[in-house]
Design a protein around this motif. Structure first.
Motif, PDB file in Angstrom:
ATOM      1  N   VAL A   1       0.842  -1.197   0.000  1.00  0.00           N
ATOM      2  CA  VAL A   1       0.000   0.000   0.000  1.00  0.00           C
ATOM      3  C   VAL A   1       0.880   1.252   0.000  1.00  0.00           C
ATOM      4  O   VAL A   1       0.638   2.210  -0.748  1.00  0.00           O
ATOM      5  N   ALA A   2       1.953   1.233   0.810  1.00  0.00           N
ATOM      6  CA  ALA A   2       2.848   2.391   0.892  1.00  0.00           C
ATOM      7  C   ALA A   2       3.495   2.661  -0.470  1.00  0.00           C
ATOM      8  O   ALA A   2       3.636   3.819  -0.875  1.00  0.00           O
ATOM      9  N   ARG A   3       3.856   1.596  -1.178  1.00  0.00           N
ATOM     10  CA  ARG A   3       4.490   1.768  -2.484  1.00  0.00           C
ATOM     11  C   ARG A   3       3.542   2.497  -3.439  1.00  0.00           C
ATOM     12  O   ARG A   3       3.946   3.425  -4.130  1.00  0.00           O
TER      13      ARG A   3
ATOM     14  N   ARG B   1      -7.093   5.751  -3.921  1.00  0.00           N
ATOM     15  CA  ARG B   1      -6.188   5.255  -4.954  1.00  0.00           C
ATOM     16  C   ARG B   1      -5.720   3.837  -4.650  1.00  0.00           C
ATOM     17  O   ARG B   1      -5.573   3.025  -5.544  1.00  0.00           O
ATOM     18  N   THR B   2      -5.480   3.548  -3.390  1.00  0.00           N
ATOM     19  CA  THR B   2      -4.984   2.216  -3.043  1.00  0.00           C
ATOM     20  C   THR B   2      -6.123   1.209  -2.903  1.00  0.00           C
ATOM     21  O   THR B   2      -6.072   0.131  -3.486  1.00  0.00           O
ATOM     22  N   GLY B   3      -7.156   1.559  -2.147  1.00  0.00           N
ATOM     23  CA  GLY B   3      -8.204   0.584  -1.842  1.00  0.00           C
ATOM     24  C   GLY B   3      -9.444   0.698  -2.694  1.00  0.00           C
ATOM     25  O   GLY B   3     -10.349  -0.111  -2.545  1.00  0.00           O
ATOM     26  N   SER B   4      -9.540   1.703  -3.552  1.00  0.00           N
ATOM     27  CA  SER B   4     -10.669   2.060  -4.413  1.00  0.00           C
ATOM     28  C   SER B   4     -11.526   3.130  -3.742  1.00  0.00           C
ATOM     29  O   SER B   4     -11.580   3.206  -2.507  1.00  0.00           O
TER      30      SER B   4
ATOM     31  N   VAL C   1      -5.400  -5.243  -4.276  1.00  0.00           N
ATOM     32  CA  VAL C   1      -6.629  -6.013  -4.150  1.00  0.00           C
ATOM     33  C   VAL C   1      -6.512  -7.012  -3.002  1.00  0.00           C
ATOM     34  O   VAL C   1      -5.465  -7.637  -2.819  1.00  0.00           O
ATOM     35  N   ALA C   2      -7.587  -7.109  -2.233  1.00  0.00           N
ATOM     36  CA  ALA C   2      -7.594  -8.024  -1.094  1.00  0.00           C
ATOM     37  C   ALA C   2      -7.508  -9.463  -1.581  1.00  0.00           C
ATOM     38  O   ALA C   2      -7.981  -9.794  -2.659  1.00  0.00           O
ATOM     39  N   ASP C   3      -6.911 -10.290  -0.748  1.00  0.00           N
ATOM     40  CA  ASP C   3      -6.677 -11.676  -1.119  1.00  0.00           C
ATOM     41  C   ASP C   3      -7.013 -12.503   0.128  1.00  0.00           C
ATOM     42  O   ASP C   3      -6.489 -12.263   1.205  1.00  0.00           O
ATOM     43  N   ASP C   4      -7.926 -13.458  -0.022  1.00  0.00           N
ATOM     44  CA  ASP C   4      -8.446 -14.220   1.132  1.00  0.00           C
ATOM     45  C   ASP C   4      -7.344 -14.912   1.920  1.00  0.00           C
ATOM     46  O   ASP C   4      -7.341 -14.890   3.155  1.00  0.00           O
ATOM     47  N   ASP C   5      -6.420 -15.525   1.185  1.00  0.00           N
ATOM     48  CA  ASP C   5      -5.342 -16.253   1.838  1.00  0.00           C
ATOM     49  C   ASP C   5      -4.521 -15.339   2.725  1.00  0.00           C
ATOM     50  O   ASP C   5      -4.191 -15.663   3.867  1.00  0.00           O
ATOM     51  N   ARG C   6      -4.184 -14.194   2.133  1.00  0.00           N
ATOM     52  CA  ARG C   6      -3.386 -13.224   2.849  1.00  0.00           C
ATOM     53  C   ARG C   6      -4.134 -12.715   4.077  1.00  0.00           C
ATOM     54  O   ARG C   6      -3.562 -12.598   5.159  1.00  0.00           O
TER      55      ARG C   6
ATOM     56  N   GLN D   1     -10.978  -5.169   1.813  1.00  0.00           N
ATOM     57  CA  GLN D   1     -10.736  -4.054   0.906  1.00  0.00           C
ATOM     58  C   GLN D   1     -10.763  -2.722   1.662  1.00  0.00           C
ATOM     59  O   GLN D   1      -9.985  -1.814   1.380  1.00  0.00           O
ATOM     60  N   GLN D   2     -11.669  -2.611   2.631  1.00  0.00           N
ATOM     61  CA  GLN D   2     -11.728  -1.386   3.449  1.00  0.00           C
ATOM     62  C   GLN D   2     -10.456  -1.241   4.287  1.00  0.00           C
ATOM     63  O   GLN D   2      -9.999  -0.135   4.544  1.00  0.00           O
ATOM     64  N   ARG D   3      -9.897  -2.363   4.707  1.00  0.00           N
ATOM     65  CA  ARG D   3      -8.634  -2.292   5.468  1.00  0.00           C
ATOM     66  C   ARG D   3      -7.518  -1.732   4.600  1.00  0.00           C
ATOM     67  O   ARG D   3      -6.670  -0.975   5.087  1.00  0.00           O
ATOM     68  N   ILE D   4      -7.527  -2.099   3.336  1.00  0.00           N
ATOM     69  CA  ILE D   4      -6.513  -1.552   2.428  1.00  0.00           C
ATOM     70  C   ILE D   4      -6.694  -0.042   2.294  1.00  0.00           C
ATOM     71  O   ILE D   4      -5.725   0.724   2.318  1.00  0.00           O
ATOM     72  N   ALA D   5      -7.957   0.388   2.216  1.00  0.00           N
ATOM     73  CA  ALA D   5      -8.225   1.836   2.145  1.00  0.00           C
ATOM     74  C   ALA D   5      -7.734   2.521   3.424  1.00  0.00           C
ATOM     75  O   ALA D   5      -7.158   3.616   3.374  1.00  0.00           O
ATOM     76  N   LEU D   6      -7.940   1.872   4.561  1.00  0.00           N
ATOM     77  CA  LEU D   6      -7.491   2.445   5.830  1.00  0.00           C
ATOM     78  C   LEU D   6      -5.958   2.578   5.856  1.00  0.00           C
ATOM     79  O   LEU D   6      -5.421   3.634   6.211  1.00  0.00           O
ATOM     80  N   LEU D   7      -5.280   1.514   5.437  1.00  0.00           N
ATOM     81  CA  LEU D   7      -3.814   1.579   5.371  1.00  0.00           C
ATOM     82  C   LEU D   7      -3.392   2.675   4.396  1.00  0.00           C
ATOM     83  O   LEU D   7      -2.432   3.408   4.648  1.00  0.00           O
TER      84      LEU D   7
END
Ligand code: ZN
Ligand code: ZN
Length: 427
Positions: free
Chosen positions: A153-155, A294-297, A398-403, A199-205
């Motif tokens: 996300v930082a990248r 931009r990162t999480g949509s 994009v969120a990934d279940d395994d991760r 996906q919301q967690r990615i937006a938060l990060l």
């Protein structure tokens, strides 16, 4: 669920309610915000609110007309840094004075003021943040997957990841720097993290990493440390409590009188700094929201904002669980603390069941409150509006279940620890 139907006492429209939530009228906004916190009175607080509203709306208007909002060195930022440097110069002067007295009066009475000034200067030195000691701190090796996601996300945000992640019980998340080398710390509040979708967690990060990109003056090295020195100054000039039976009452009275002017002065400088950094703080929030999109949509960023709106509901649920545990006495509390599994799942399910009409009420209440509660963050409805400007962004990460599963495993110790702490100590 118990549905209630009643006419609106204000406009007569039919109101359908749900027994669990506030009854309000969507037609005329009757009872839309019954728990509105009291606004701080006084000319200063009012002026601050007005200023915050002006800045917030102007920034949004700039964005609407295609402005880029790049963090820039405007005159208020320069002034804020100048004020901060004066604060630090005071500290240097006190320390230098202390050394002078010590050297000149070595072995004599001059050592007393010398030692006093040195101690004063030391207590006012620019203090860097440190890692918290009472909360779980995760290093890269403890949570490789969570760090990898944060790095990714930082990248996308155009910066580097963090060096440590702290997990706590706040319904919030934040970033800061710590230590002399400016290492980066991300704090994740579990009551927020646990109720978000991947996906919301990615937006938060994304939002949090966005803060590193934008450089918010208020939390920068020079101004941030000046804030802390000023708060120490303010503490020194607190009025001394007077004991009515004490003979030295007159002395404390005189001391308190002497303190009035310096205290007002310190408060004045703090207020000036607040005003000077306000615009930069608000702009940093808007910019961080853009990085979140931009990162999480854009969609995930908007949903994240909705979650922040219903944050109070999360606190209500946690308090209810604490009370339930307390009802059974100390033993019940201990048992509940041992049975912490499921607290996060319960919280997520509870928040997911908040109906749309309650969310809409909270949105309207937020718009009505505007800047009355917190001047540094633009009100949520303006941040919402800001995200809707321009085309909706697709997710870059994009969120990934395994991760996600692995991240939950990495957080499992912290999840239990924080849940236990909440049930034991209250919320
Ligand atoms: Zn009505
Ligand atoms: Zn923020």
């Amino acid at each position: 669920m118990t549905e209630t139907v009643q006419p609106c006492p204000q406009c007569g429209a039919e109101i359908r309610g749900d027994g669990r939530f506030t009854t309000w009228c969507a037609a005329c906004d009757w009872n839309v915000d019954p728990e509105r916190p009291e606004e701080k009175q006084g000319r200063l607080a009012k002026a601050q609110r007005a200023q915050a509203r002006r800045h917030g709306e102007r920034l949004l208007a700039e964005l609407g007309t295609g402005g880029t909002l790049h963090a820039r060195w405007d005159s208020s930022t320069v002034l804020a840094v100048a004020v901060a440097l004066v604060v630090h110069a005071m500290t240097v002067a006190l320390t230098a004075g202390g050394i002078w007295f010590l050297v000149r009066g070595w072995g004599g009475m001059g050592m007393i003021p010398g030692a006093f000034l040195l101690a004063l200067g030391w207590s006012l030195r620019p203090r860097l943040h440190r890692l918290p000691e009472d909360e779980p701190v995760l290093r890269r090796a403890d949570a490789p997957e969570l760090f990898a996601l944060t790095d990714e996300v930082a990248r996308v945000a155009g910066t580097r990841g963090v060096d440590a992640i702290v997990v706590d019980a706040e319904i919030n998340a934040s970033v800061r720097s710590y230590g002399i080398r400016g290492r980066r710390l991300l704090t994740l509040g579990l009551p927020l993290w646990e109720v978000l979708t991947p996906q919301q967690r990615i937006a938060l990060l994304g939002h949090e990493m966005g803060h590193y990109v934008n450089g918010d003056t208020r939390h920068g090295l020079v101004v941030g440390t000046a804030y802390r020195s000023l708060i120490t100054w303010h503490y020194y000039f607190e009025p001394v409590d007077r004991d009515p039976l004490d003979d030295t009452g007159a002395l404390t009275l005189i001391l308190n009188l002497l303190y009035v002017v310096p205290r007002l002065l310190v408060r004045g400088v703090l207020t000036v700094l607040d005003g000077l950094t306000l615009r930069a703080s608000q702009r940093a929030e808007y910019l961080a929201d853009r990085v979140a999109a931009r990162t999480g949509s854009t969609r995930a960023a908007l949903e994240l904002m909705d979650h922040l709106l219903i944050a109070d509901s999360a606190a209500v649920t946690l308090r209810r669980e604490v009370n339930r545990a307390a009802l059974n006495g100390p033993r019940g509390r201990r048992q509940a603390a041992d049975r912490t599994d499921g607290l996060w799942e319960l919280l997520a399910a509870d928040l997911a069941s908040v109906p749309e009409h309650e969310r809409e009420r909270l949105r309207r209440a937020g718009a009505l409150r505007g800047h009355s509660v917190d001047a540094t963050h633009p009100p949520t409805h303006l941040r919402h509006a800001c995200l809707l400007i321009g085309e909706a962004a697709p997710p870059a990460v994009v969120a990934d279940d395994d991760r996600e599963r692995r991240i939950t495993e990495e957080l499992s110790t912290a999840r239990t620890k924080v849940a236990r702490q909440i049930l034991r100590d209250g919320y």
